[in-house]
Write a protein that holds these residues in place. Structure first.
Motif, PDB file in Angstrom:
ATOM      1  N   ASP A   7       0.839  -1.198   0.000  1.00  0.00           N
ATOM      2  CA  ASP A   7       0.000   0.000   0.000  1.00  0.00           C
ATOM      3  C   ASP A   7       0.874   1.248   0.000  1.00  0.00           C
ATOM      4  O   ASP A   7       1.737   1.409   0.845  1.00  0.00           O
ATOM      5  N   ARG A   8       0.639   2.134  -0.923  1.00  0.00           N
ATOM      6  CA  ARG A   8       1.453   3.350  -0.991  1.00  0.00           C
ATOM      7  C   ARG A   8       0.958   4.441  -0.043  1.00  0.00           C
ATOM      8  O   ARG A   8       1.576   5.495   0.061  1.00  0.00           O
ATOM      9  N   HIS A   9      -0.152   4.186   0.675  1.00  0.00           N
ATOM     10  CA  HIS A   9      -0.729   5.185   1.573  1.00  0.00           C
ATOM     11  C   HIS A   9      -1.100   4.573   2.925  1.00  0.00           C
ATOM     12  O   HIS A   9      -2.251   4.657   3.352  1.00  0.00           O
ATOM     13  N   TYR A  10      -0.142   3.962   3.628  1.00  0.00           N
ATOM     14  CA  TYR A  10      -0.435   3.386   4.940  1.00  0.00           C
ATOM     15  C   TYR A  10       0.705   3.676   5.925  1.00  0.00           C
ATOM     16  O   TYR A  10       1.353   2.781   6.455  1.00  0.00           O
ATOM     17  N   PRO A  11       0.975   4.999   6.153  1.00  0.00           N
ATOM     18  CA  PRO A  11       2.046   5.331   7.086  1.00  0.00           C
ATOM     19  C   PRO A  11       1.651   4.961   8.517  1.00  0.00           C
ATOM     20  O   PRO A  11       0.455   4.967   8.830  1.00  0.00           O
ATOM     21  N   PRO A  12       2.570   4.597   9.364  1.00  0.00           N
ATOM     22  CA  PRO A  12       4.015   4.562   9.185  1.00  0.00           C
ATOM     23  C   PRO A  12       4.522   3.228   8.646  1.00  0.00           C
ATOM     24  O   PRO A  12       5.720   2.992   8.573  1.00  0.00           O
ATOM     25  N   PHE A  13       3.617   2.342   8.240  1.00  0.00           N
ATOM     26  CA  PHE A  13       4.016   1.004   7.822  1.00  0.00           C
ATOM     27  C   PHE A  13       4.553   0.955   6.398  1.00  0.00           C
ATOM     28  O   PHE A  13       5.528   0.255   6.123  1.00  0.00           O
ATOM     29  N   GLU A  14       3.896   1.641   5.480  1.00  0.00           N
ATOM     30  CA  GLU A  14       4.355   1.691   4.093  1.00  0.00           C
ATOM     31  C   GLU A  14       3.718   2.898   3.414  1.00  0.00           C
ATOM     32  O   GLU A  14       2.516   3.122   3.544  1.00  0.00           O
ATOM     33  N   PHE A  15       4.548   3.672   2.747  1.00  0.00           N
ATOM     34  CA  PHE A  15       4.074   4.916   2.138  1.00  0.00           C
ATOM     35  C   PHE A  15       5.132   5.469   1.197  1.00  0.00           C
ATOM     36  O   PHE A  15       6.309   5.141   1.306  1.00  0.00           O
ATOM     37  N   LEU A  16       4.708   6.299   0.278  1.00  0.00           N
ATOM     38  CA  LEU A  16       5.638   7.043  -0.565  1.00  0.00           C
ATOM     39  C   LEU A  16       5.976   8.329   0.166  1.00  0.00           C
ATOM     40  O   LEU A  16       5.084   9.097   0.537  1.00  0.00           O
ATOM     41  N   ASN A  17       7.276   8.589   0.384  1.00  0.00           N
ATOM     42  CA  ASN A  17       7.659   9.815   1.078  1.00  0.00           C
ATOM     43  C   ASN A  17       7.601  11.007   0.115  1.00  0.00           C
ATOM     44  O   ASN A  17       7.189  10.860  -1.043  1.00  0.00           O
ATOM     45  N   ASP A  18       7.999  12.176   0.590  1.00  0.00           N
ATOM     46  CA  ASP A  18       7.925  13.398  -0.218  1.00  0.00           C
ATOM     47  C   ASP A  18       8.768  13.329  -1.484  1.00  0.00           C
ATOM     48  O   ASP A  18       8.501  14.036  -2.457  1.00  0.00           O
ATOM     49  N   GLU A  19       9.788  12.472  -1.482  1.00  0.00           N
ATOM     50  CA  GLU A  19      10.636  12.299  -2.664  1.00  0.00           C
ATOM     51  C   GLU A  19      10.150  11.165  -3.567  1.00  0.00           C
ATOM     52  O   GLU A  19      10.806  10.822  -4.552  1.00  0.00           O
ATOM     53  N   GLY A  20       9.036  10.532  -3.206  1.00  0.00           N
ATOM     54  CA  GLY A  20       8.498   9.437  -4.003  1.00  0.00           C
ATOM     55  C   GLY A  20       9.148   8.093  -3.745  1.00  0.00           C
ATOM     56  O   GLY A  20       8.976   7.157  -4.519  1.00  0.00           O
ATOM     57  N   VAL A  21       9.892   7.975  -2.635  1.00  0.00           N
ATOM     58  CA  VAL A  21      10.567   6.724  -2.269  1.00  0.00           C
ATOM     59  C   VAL A  21       9.652   5.937  -1.334  1.00  0.00           C
ATOM     60  O   VAL A  21       9.057   6.498  -0.414  1.00  0.00           O
ATOM     61  N   PHE A  22       9.543   4.637  -1.567  1.00  0.00           N
ATOM     62  CA  PHE A  22       8.711   3.758  -0.749  1.00  0.00           C
ATOM     63  C   PHE A  22       9.417   3.512   0.576  1.00  0.00           C
ATOM     64  O   PHE A  22      10.524   2.977   0.618  1.00  0.00           O
ATOM     65  N   ASN A  23       8.806   3.915   1.677  1.00  0.00           N
ATOM     66  CA  ASN A  23       9.388   3.826   3.012  1.00  0.00           C
ATOM     67  C   ASN A  23       8.398   3.216   3.984  1.00  0.00           C
ATOM     68  O   ASN A  23       7.238   3.018   3.655  1.00  0.00           O
ATOM     69  N   GLY A  24       8.885   2.968   5.198  1.00  0.00           N
ATOM     70  CA  GLY A  24       8.035   2.531   6.287  1.00  0.00           C
ATOM     71  C   GLY A  24       8.542   1.270   6.965  1.00  0.00           C
ATOM     72  O   GLY A  24       9.490   0.618   6.512  1.00  0.00           O
ATOM     73  N   PHE A  25       7.901   0.938   8.074  1.00  0.00           N
ATOM     74  CA  PHE A  25       8.279  -0.213   8.881  1.00  0.00           C
ATOM     75  C   PHE A  25       8.266  -1.506   8.065  1.00  0.00           C
ATOM     76  O   PHE A  25       9.215  -2.300   8.124  1.00  0.00           O
ATOM     77  N   ASN A  26       7.190  -1.746   7.310  1.00  0.00           N
ATOM     78  CA  ASN A  26       7.104  -2.982   6.518  1.00  0.00           C
ATOM     79  C   ASN A  26       8.194  -3.042   5.462  1.00  0.00           C
ATOM     80  O   ASN A  26       8.767  -4.115   5.200  1.00  0.00           O
ATOM     81  N   VAL A  27       8.490  -1.915   4.836  1.00  0.00           N
ATOM     82  CA  VAL A  27       9.549  -1.866   3.821  1.00  0.00           C
ATOM     83  C   VAL A  27      10.890  -2.205   4.464  1.00  0.00           C
ATOM     84  O   VAL A  27      11.654  -3.023   3.939  1.00  0.00           O
ATOM     85  N   ASP A  28      11.181  -1.591   5.620  1.00  0.00           N
ATOM     86  CA  ASP A  28      12.432  -1.876   6.319  1.00  0.00           C
ATOM     87  C   ASP A  28      12.540  -3.342   6.706  1.00  0.00           C
ATOM     88  O   ASP A  28      13.602  -3.959   6.578  1.00  0.00           O
ATOM     89  N   LEU A  29      11.445  -3.912   7.182  1.00  0.00           N
ATOM     90  CA  LEU A  29      11.444  -5.311   7.602  1.00  0.00           C
ATOM     91  C   LEU A  29      11.723  -6.241   6.418  1.00  0.00           C
ATOM     92  O   LEU A  29      12.571  -7.135   6.503  1.00  0.00           O
TER      93      LEU A  29
END
Length: 90
Positions: A7-29
């Motif tokens: 999901d690109r819109h589920y912060p803080p787990f997974e989201f596109l940041n201001d630079e368009g990079v996919f970030n979040g807890f799930n991405v890190d895991l």
């Protein structure tokens, strides 16, 4: 290589940041798991409603951050739970 959608819109787990990079807890895991197993991970953020169907069509290997339900158990395999999120309305 594993192609993972989420999901690109589920912060803080997974989201596109201001630079368009996919970030979040799930991405890190998932990145940490890929590093440990020496597997390249390719992420594909998308609207949540598209992610489940994309995996079912075989376009992606997995979807990250999905809650377990009886209906989903009919179509998907799940890892052990690593986080319990409870939703409430007050």
């Amino acid at each position: 290589m594993l192609k993972i959608c989420g999901d690109r819109h589920y912060p803080p787990f997974e989201f596109l940041n201001d630079e368009g990079v996919f970030n979040g807890f799930n991405v890190d895991l998932i990145q940490a798991i890929g590093k440990e197993l020496n597997i390249k991970i390719i992420f594909h953020p998308m609207p949540w409603e598209n992610a489940l169907e994309a995996v079912l069509r075989g376009e992606y290997d997995a979807v990250q951050g999905m809650a377990i339900s009886n209906e989903r158990l009919q179509n998907f395999d799940f890892s052990e739970e690593y986080l319990v999120v409870s939703h409430s309305i007050f």
